[in-house]
Design a protein around this motif. Structure first.
Motif, PDB file in Angstrom:
ATOM      1  N   THR F   2       0.852  -1.189   0.000  1.00  0.00           N
ATOM      2  CA  THR F   2       0.000   0.000   0.000  1.00  0.00           C
ATOM      3  C   THR F   2       0.887   1.237   0.000  1.00  0.00           C
ATOM      4  O   THR F   2       1.766   1.363   0.847  1.00  0.00           O
ATOM      5  N   LEU F   3       0.663   2.150  -0.930  1.00  0.00           N
ATOM      6  CA  LEU F   3       1.427   3.397  -0.932  1.00  0.00           C
ATOM      7  C   LEU F   3       0.615   4.487  -0.246  1.00  0.00           C
ATOM      8  O   LEU F   3      -0.560   4.698  -0.552  1.00  0.00           O
ATOM      9  N   SER F   4       1.260   5.186   0.661  1.00  0.00           N
ATOM     10  CA  SER F   4       0.636   6.317   1.333  1.00  0.00           C
ATOM     11  C   SER F   4       1.171   7.602   0.690  1.00  0.00           C
ATOM     12  O   SER F   4       2.380   7.799   0.607  1.00  0.00           O
ATOM     13  N   ILE F   5       0.258   8.449   0.229  1.00  0.00           N
ATOM     14  CA  ILE F   5       0.633   9.626  -0.572  1.00  0.00           C
ATOM     15  C   ILE F   5       0.157  10.891   0.106  1.00  0.00           C
ATOM     16  O   ILE F   5      -1.024  11.012   0.429  1.00  0.00           O
ATOM     17  N   TYR F   6       1.046  11.849   0.318  1.00  0.00           N
ATOM     18  CA  TYR F   6       0.637  13.156   0.812  1.00  0.00           C
ATOM     19  C   TYR F   6       0.654  14.145  -0.345  1.00  0.00           C
ATOM     20  O   TYR F   6       1.655  14.266  -1.059  1.00  0.00           O
ATOM     21  N   LEU F   7      -0.447  14.854  -0.512  1.00  0.00           N
ATOM     22  CA  LEU F   7      -0.601  15.782  -1.628  1.00  0.00           C
ATOM     23  C   LEU F   7      -0.447  17.213  -1.119  1.00  0.00           C
ATOM     24  O   LEU F   7      -1.385  17.804  -0.577  1.00  0.00           O
ATOM     25  N   SER F   8       0.738  17.761  -1.285  1.00  0.00           N
ATOM     26  CA  SER F   8       1.074  19.078  -0.737  1.00  0.00           C
ATOM     27  C   SER F   8       0.968  20.177  -1.784  1.00  0.00           C
ATOM     28  O   SER F   8       1.175  19.947  -2.968  1.00  0.00           O
ATOM     29  N   ASP F  27      -3.833   0.467  -4.870  1.00  0.00           N
ATOM     30  CA  ASP F  27      -3.686   0.297  -3.424  1.00  0.00           C
ATOM     31  C   ASP F  27      -2.984   1.510  -2.824  1.00  0.00           C
ATOM     32  O   ASP F  27      -1.811   1.448  -2.468  1.00  0.00           O
ATOM     33  N   VAL F  28      -3.719   2.608  -2.738  1.00  0.00           N
ATOM     34  CA  VAL F  28      -3.140   3.868  -2.267  1.00  0.00           C
ATOM     35  C   VAL F  28      -4.017   4.486  -1.176  1.00  0.00           C
ATOM     36  O   VAL F  28      -5.228   4.274  -1.139  1.00  0.00           O
ATOM     37  N   VAL F  29      -3.384   5.254  -0.306  1.00  0.00           N
ATOM     38  CA  VAL F  29      -4.106   6.038   0.702  1.00  0.00           C
ATOM     39  C   VAL F  29      -3.618   7.477   0.571  1.00  0.00           C
ATOM     40  O   VAL F  29      -2.410   7.716   0.608  1.00  0.00           O
ATOM     41  N   PHE F  30      -4.536   8.409   0.417  1.00  0.00           N
ATOM     42  CA  PHE F  30      -4.151   9.805   0.250  1.00  0.00           C
ATOM     43  C   PHE F  30      -4.374  10.604   1.526  1.00  0.00           C
ATOM     44  O   PHE F  30      -5.336  10.374   2.257  1.00  0.00           O
ATOM     45  N   SER F  31      -3.500  11.579   1.758  1.00  0.00           N
ATOM     46  CA  SER F  31      -3.795  12.599   2.766  1.00  0.00           C
ATOM     47  C   SER F  31      -3.372  13.946   2.194  1.00  0.00           C
ATOM     48  O   SER F  31      -2.658  14.014   1.191  1.00  0.00           O
ATOM     49  N   ALA F  32      -3.806  15.004   2.837  1.00  0.00           N
ATOM     50  CA  ALA F  32      -3.585  16.344   2.292  1.00  0.00           C
ATOM     51  C   ALA F  32      -3.852  17.359   3.388  1.00  0.00           C
ATOM     52  O   ALA F  32      -4.468  17.035   4.416  1.00  0.00           O
ATOM     53  N   PRO F  33      -3.412  18.603   3.178  1.00  0.00           N
ATOM     54  CA  PRO F  33      -3.763  19.644   4.136  1.00  0.00           C
ATOM     55  C   PRO F  33      -5.255  19.984   4.013  1.00  0.00           C
ATOM     56  O   PRO F  33      -5.913  19.552   3.064  1.00  0.00           O
ATOM     57  N   VAL F  34      -5.745  20.749   4.966  1.00  0.00           N
ATOM     58  CA  VAL F  34      -7.075  21.333   4.819  1.00  0.00           C
ATOM     59  C   VAL F  34      -7.036  22.276   3.615  1.00  0.00           C
ATOM     60  O   VAL F  34      -6.166  23.148   3.544  1.00  0.00           O
ATOM     61  N   THR F  35      -7.945  22.079   2.679  1.00  0.00           N
ATOM     62  CA  THR F  35      -7.879  22.866   1.440  1.00  0.00           C
ATOM     63  C   THR F  35      -8.929  23.975   1.380  1.00  0.00           C
ATOM     64  O   THR F  35      -9.070  24.635   0.357  1.00  0.00           O
ATOM     65  N   ASP F  36      -9.643  24.200   2.451  1.00  0.00           N
ATOM     66  CA  ASP F  36     -10.564  25.340   2.548  1.00  0.00           C
ATOM     67  C   ASP F  36      -9.714  26.541   2.976  1.00  0.00           C
ATOM     68  O   ASP F  36      -9.303  26.646   4.132  1.00  0.00           O
ATOM     69  N   HIS F  37      -9.439  27.447   2.009  1.00  0.00           N
ATOM     70  CA  HIS F  37      -8.486  28.527   2.248  1.00  0.00           C
ATOM     71  C   HIS F  37      -8.845  29.372   3.480  1.00  0.00           C
ATOM     72  O   HIS F  37      -8.003  29.667   4.322  1.00  0.00           O
ATOM     73  N   ALA F  38     -10.110  29.735   3.601  1.00  0.00           N
ATOM     74  CA  ALA F  38     -10.513  30.607   4.705  1.00  0.00           C
ATOM     75  C   ALA F  38     -10.346  29.889   6.049  1.00  0.00           C
ATOM     76  O   ALA F  38      -9.804  30.446   7.011  1.00  0.00           O
ATOM     77  N   ALA F  39     -10.795  28.636   6.103  1.00  0.00           N
ATOM     78  CA  ALA F  39     -10.651  27.885   7.349  1.00  0.00           C
ATOM     79  C   ALA F  39      -9.187  27.732   7.706  1.00  0.00           C
ATOM     80  O   ALA F  39      -8.780  27.888   8.866  1.00  0.00           O
ATOM     81  N   SER F  40      -8.382  27.441   6.725  1.00  0.00           N
ATOM     82  CA  SER F  40      -6.954  27.257   6.944  1.00  0.00           C
ATOM     83  C   SER F  40      -6.307  28.533   7.486  1.00  0.00           C
ATOM     84  O   SER F  40      -5.410  28.482   8.319  1.00  0.00           O
ATOM     85  N   ASP F  41      -6.755  29.676   7.020  1.00  0.00           N
ATOM     86  CA  ASP F  41      -6.188  30.943   7.495  1.00  0.00           C
ATOM     87  C   ASP F  41      -6.662  31.298   8.903  1.00  0.00           C
ATOM     88  O   ASP F  41      -5.929  31.894   9.690  1.00  0.00           O
TER      89      ASP F  41
END
Lengths: 149, 149, 149, 149, 149, 149, 149, 149
Positions: F2-8, F27-41
């Motif tokens: 299983t490949l774990s992928i972070y999308l930055s 067979d992959v698992v993705f993760s990423a930052p919160v992509t809601d710009h306003a919430a992130s700020d």
């Protein structure tokens, strides 16, 4: 064998001076935090600009002090953590935990009345002493094999 | 993404329960020290035999508790460290230092009157909160991106 | 919280079985070396071909056994090291040193007459027990907070 | 290239002196535990106060000795572990395991009758020697490429 | 105990299939590089665009293959490195060195005529075998304690 | 495997969705930052209280986001870093450096006009792509050996 | 800034001397394996006693050589790996893999006809050169910023 | 205590010189990338041969520069990262991320207009300064405890 010693904790008595002068002639190098209380509290705003909020005033200072603390602990073979009679001294316990996670040899120096409250810190230490003189004796023994008296 | 959270520190109020129940439905796993104060103090002698000296009584117990603490912190993504109103709480600050050296994300939970005394711990933390509710909100935001309100 | 336990050392009594059966119902996973003495001694030559020299006969076997031992210790949270009445048991002390350097929680299990000879190993351990029952009690306490009795 | 060598194990014969004097002129730095048996046993109570229980008497001493041992092994490129004719020597095997986990180059020095009992330690070593002279020859070869004779 | 095995090296005979089918029923997980020689050579340019220079054609492909190789070795408990009769096989020796530095258990599989040329690789291995059957026997022994025959 | 992928990186186009939907069945698992710009700020002040200074407003938010980013990168096998057309995108380059120091496999995704400015980042990457489709093709090849077309 | 360079690989031409003499005046420290082929092959038995089997003859020698190789690579900032025209040179590729896993900067030095066979090694390198002169030029540039010509 | 400082980022103003000359008399050692823009861009092809494609031209150069950068950051106690007015400066942010993952103390030096875009980098830093003079004052305070003025 040169032992590098970081002296963490209480800054209101002369325990560091006692250890340093007692260890004269031994192959040791000492480091320590900035022990000028006022400078240590205000360094952040003095250099990087004032803050209205006490939290950020303290935060800027604590981070500058961390540059020195991290370096001192990272390079130490032995971290001596002194708990005195006053203040919360959470920074001393924090340093002890930090040193423990890095696998440093820890010596705790505290008055007997703090024994129970320090049991988790003692559990991670290689020695628990009450007097700076005992720390010197440990350093002398570790480096030369000589016991006191 | 499952977040593993270690809840360190004060054992006399229900802050852990508040966080755990508040986080229901989130992809989190919690761990914590043994929070039965008497068992935590006496576990060493209860299992491994009595000690006449209080130091060794405490020492045996603190070392057994360290088996659980080390495991909990080592496996945590986030370590929440709670400072309450009573006791010296050096074990909480020790855990914070230990977690910091391992690069864990640290959230400190403390009443505002401890702000200055905790500045070194705050300097190593990613968040400083006053209420367990805020810790839950942080976990929800980190896992789902949702903000309170 | 699942604790992973490696049971190192003596292979001539049933101490492993006592711990494993005593720990029934706890969230634990056990691993251990191959405890068939003859297979453990001869595995190298049985699989990879005979050797005339006893040294290389033993060497080939010890290296195959190391595949299992390294894996077991590397994945363990707790390493229990048992010293019995017979043999040199240098492999048990070797495992203890290996586990200590990896920062594992160590429990030593030995009869009281070995106390002095084991002091360096005890100094790196979080508990010293005399009976397998005590190891079970430690595991139960660490996982559930429950004390015996 | 300077090789740092830690000389672990037996303290009742002059094997360390043989190696150190044989290595004269080579670019090596040696370290070793305190080899005064009585001081090594009693250092803890001599400095930190007497204990009624033999276990704690030994414990305090073993922990002080660990400050020196850890430092010596951590800084070593090569750890020589000597097994002699007497005592359990679990501390020597412990040091070997500790060194192995840190990836140190290990040379074992033992009389042939211990061969079988040491097979797990030999499996982690880069050389097995019977005479201190051979250790010197290894150091000379590693540093200069010169073979004996 | 589940063993994770990375099968590195030669891709022109069915040695991997022999090991995988021989290990049926054992608690093992296998991984390996892409063994389609043409795809392995051309993957870089097929996905990321053609190159005029052979060096960059190969470079782009080798880097994509490294994503899989690094992951496979990093997660392996045991790395089996097979040297066959053809080609330079520097990638196999490279994988062996990479695995050695990570402290992985290494099994080398090679025909006897390569013995001398592989001595440095053998020195870092826990077993040297000539037949895939022996690798299966090692895995069975390590996992179950059972010897062949 | 299983490949774990972070999308930055860039959060204003649908490149993450393209990769995630293109990789369906792998067979992959993705993760990423919160992509809601306003919430992130604004997450920091929304949860932990308002700040008058923009610096601390941003600081509190960036630290909460770091809890998620650190976890995502630490658990990833592959970090994909996307540079888009707008903004400074220093956080993307910061993530790339962070991932590089941890030895992660890095894939950079950028329009050709950024080539020169990204040369240091490319030098640490295992692939440089221009289209999300190519990232999917890399993941498919790494996991299955299949090439496009 | 002092660069520490380990010169791995081929021992039958004077490439090491060319680099060392070319780098005169630069702030560099070189190390290398024992380059006396006969001593390197026979060191094990010459010091530790003869072996009847060629495998163990070679094994004892390769392990002594590993003491020097490990130390050299561990302390190096840059590992130069030279592939020549003769022999299998698996030890050179092994050193490259070992260095790569430790995060060392790698320079590969090989004749162009080995390009394809070395693609996996090149993929882990920061430079691929054909002439010792180019390695000197790299070292000069890295240390002083000066380019040739 | 000697502090080792790596000065990363912008190469078009004299900020490095200001810091170095301001820090005269302090116990510091500075390192930095090659700051000759043309040499830095062309070093790869100048030493290792021309490339037709701009990508590979830049790639070869960026990798040579990485030898110096990696060494400088790896040995630094403090990494100062300067963001100027021009260019994308992704290499500066990359260095900051790399340093953060290694646990280095980071000081960011940037004009106020970059504040928002740098919030993730600031979140990983121990200080944010606007003037080189402030960096000098931090170094002086950390080393001597003296505050400006």
């Amino acid at each position: 064998m040169t032992l590098s010693i970081y002296l963490s904790g209480e800054i209101h008595t002369d325990w560091r001076e006692q250890i340093i002068s007692g260890a004269k002639g031994l192959d040791v190098v000492f480091s320590a935090p900035v022990t000028d209380h006022a400078a240590s509290d205000d360094c952040g705003v003095a250099i990087l600009g004032a803050e209205e909020q006490k939290f950020w005033h303290d935060h800027k200072g604590a981070k500058l002090n961390a540059i020195r603390t991290r370096k001192g602990i990272a390079e130490a073979d032995v971290v001596v953590v002194r708990f005195g009679d006053k203040y919360k001294q959470w920074n001393a316990a924090f340093d002890a935990g930090y040193a423990a996670a890095l696998g440093k040899s820890i010596i705790v120096l505290n008055p007997p009345e703090h024994q129970h409250a320090l049991k988790e810190v003692h559990a991670a230490a290689l020695a628990t002493a009450e007097e700076p003189r005992q720390v010197v004796e440990i350093l002398r023994y570790v480096l030369t094999g000589a016991l006191p008296g």
